[in-house]
Design an enzyme around this catalytic site. Structure first.
Site, short mmCIF file in Angstrom:
data_model
loop_
_atom_site.label_atom_id
_atom_site.label_comp_id
_atom_site.label_asym_id
_atom_site.label_seq_id
_atom_site.Cartn_x
_atom_site.Cartn_y
_atom_site.Cartn_z
N GLY A 32 1.54 -7.41 4.34
CA GLY A 32 -0.77 -6.98 5.76
C GLY A 32 0.00 -8.38 6.69
N GLU A 81 -2.12 -9.31 -4.33
CA GLU A 81 -2.89 -9.71 -4.61
C GLU A 81 -4.20 -10.05 -5.84
OE1 GLU A 81 -3.87 -7.01 -1.26
OE2 GLU A 81 -2.73 -7.60 -0.37
N GLY A 101 -0.73 -1.09 4.96
CA GLY A 101 -1.19 -0.67 5.67
C GLY A 101 0.03 0.84 6.50
N SER A 150 4.96 -5.22 4.74
CA SER A 150 5.04 -5.52 6.23
C SER A 150 6.19 -3.80 6.82
CB SER A 150 4.65 -6.05 7.34
OG SER A 150 3.69 -6.76 7.25
N ASN A 154 0.19 2.07 -0.96
CA ASN A 154 -1.05 1.09 -1.73
C ASN A 154 -2.44 0.91 -0.34
OD1 ASN A 154 -3.09 -0.80 -3.36
ND2 ASN A 154 -1.14 -2.46 -2.60
N TRP A 155 -3.23 1.69 -1.20
CA TRP A 155 -4.26 2.17 -0.06
C TRP A 155 -5.28 0.92 -0.18
CZ3 TRP A 155 -5.71 7.61 -0.88
CH2 TRP A 155 -5.30 8.64 -0.65
N LYS A 156 -4.70 0.22 -1.27
CA LYS A 156 -5.58 -0.65 -1.76
C LYS A 156 -6.85 -1.54 -1.83
CE LYS A 156 -2.21 -3.94 0.41
NZ LYS A 156 -1.66 -4.89 0.93
N HIS A 168 0.17 -6.93 -8.30
CA HIS A 168 0.40 -7.22 -7.07
C HIS A 168 -0.05 -8.52 -7.04
CE1 HIS A 168 -0.80 -6.51 -2.91
NE2 HIS A 168 0.60 -5.60 -2.61
N GLU A 202 7.50 -8.30 -3.99
CA GLU A 202 6.54 -8.05 -2.44
C GLU A 202 6.99 -9.60 -2.02
OE1 GLU A 202 4.22 -4.34 -2.13
OE2 GLU A 202 3.28 -6.09 -3.30
P1 PGA Z 1 1.79 -3.81 3.66
O1 PGA Z 1 0.95 -4.20 2.24
O2 PGA Z 1 2.45 -3.06 3.80
O3 PGA Z 1 0.08 -4.28 4.54
O4 PGA Z 1 2.45 -6.07 4.06
C1 PGA Z 1 1.85 -3.62 1.22
C2 PGA Z 1 2.08 -4.37 -0.09
O5 PGA Z 1 0.81 -5.15 -0.21
O6 PGA Z 1 2.23 -3.48 -1.36
#
Ligand code: PGA
Length: 248
Positions: free
Chosen positions: A172, A96, A233, A211, A9-11, A94, A166
């Site tokens: 993150g 976010e 990340g 993470s 997931n490059w966001k 997600h 998640e």
């Molecule tokens: P992260 O993000 O690996 O940077 O913790 C995971 C995600 O939000 O899908």
């Protein structure tokens, strides 16, 4: 036997140059990867990612969709549009999107439905906030999130859904759930699905996200009910991402 799935997931990260380097880097190491691998690019880079990944085993995903097919929805992108770019998967719900853009369980369920109606595989995200875990509400939260989708699309639809657990406090932050914490919640999610259909519960992929890194991926994915990862990340560096792909 469930196949391991690794999704990046490059966001809201990347540039034309980065996409080029990243996708070429991933492709150069894919020969000995047995997992299914997906990268979820920001909308403007879907076309470029698709072109680079043509004739490879790398699949392309989007990070969201709008529930409408077309029309006066300024700034939004429909399922049909992302499909036009060879997208096979789409992240839905997600944390976010839930916390920053107000996506409720009902909106998420509708997006899962629209993805399925358009033959896109939803990467359906669930997970609890830190205070919910600390107050012993993790199971209640993931039950509510999963049940909203089951109520909308039915358990049979989970034949075409990938679940991503998640824990929000792990996203993150560099703080990963311990393999035991993750496994316990994954097993709980599978039991939730099994209350409706035990065969579907056994075949539904449940990915861990939060993470995940080259350092912890192997141990996490070694757990019985963890079928892969949704990687933020660490998906932005081809070497790290490939390392995780090979750990699966
Ligand atoms: P992260 O993000 O690996 O940077 O913790 C995971 C995600 O939000 O899908």
């Amino acid at each position: 036997m469930r196949q391991t799935i690794i999704a990046g997931n490059w966001k809201m990260n990347s540039s034309k140059e980065v996409v080029n380097t990243l996708v070429m880097g991933i492709l150069s190491g894919m020969a000995d990867v047995k997992s299914k691998v997906i990268v979820c690019a920001p909308f403007p880079y879907l076309s470029q990612a698709e072109a680079l990944a043509t004739h490879s085993q790398l699949q392309i995903g989007a990070q969201d969709l709008n529930v409408n097919a077309s029309g006066a929805f300024t700034g939004e992108v429909s399922a049909e549009m992302i499909k036009d770019f060879g997208v096979t998967h789409v992240i839905v719900g997600h944390s976010e999107r839930r916390s920053l853009y107000g996506e409720t369980d009902e909106i998420v369920a509708e997006k899962v439905q629209v993805a399925l109606d358009n033959d896109l595989t939803p990467l359906f995200c669930i997970g609890e906030q830190l205070e919910e875990r600390e107050s012993g509400k993790t199971e209640a939260v993931v039950s509510r999130q999963v049940n909203a989708v089951i109520n909308r699309v039915g358990i049979e639809a989970f034949k075409n859904i990938i679940v991503a657990y998640e824990p929000v406090w792990a996203i993150g932050t560099g703080v990963t759930a311990t393999p035991q914490q993750a496994q316990d919640t994954h097993a709980f999610i599978r039991r939730l699905l099994a209350d409706h259909d035990s065969d579907i519960a056994q075949s539904t992929p449940i990915l861990y996200g939060g993470s995940m890194s080259p350092v912890n991926a192997e141990e996490l994915m070694g757990c019985e009910d963890i079928d892969g990862g949704l990687i933020g990340g660490a998906s932005l560096k081809a070497e790290d991402f490939l390392h995780i792909c090979k750990a699966g």
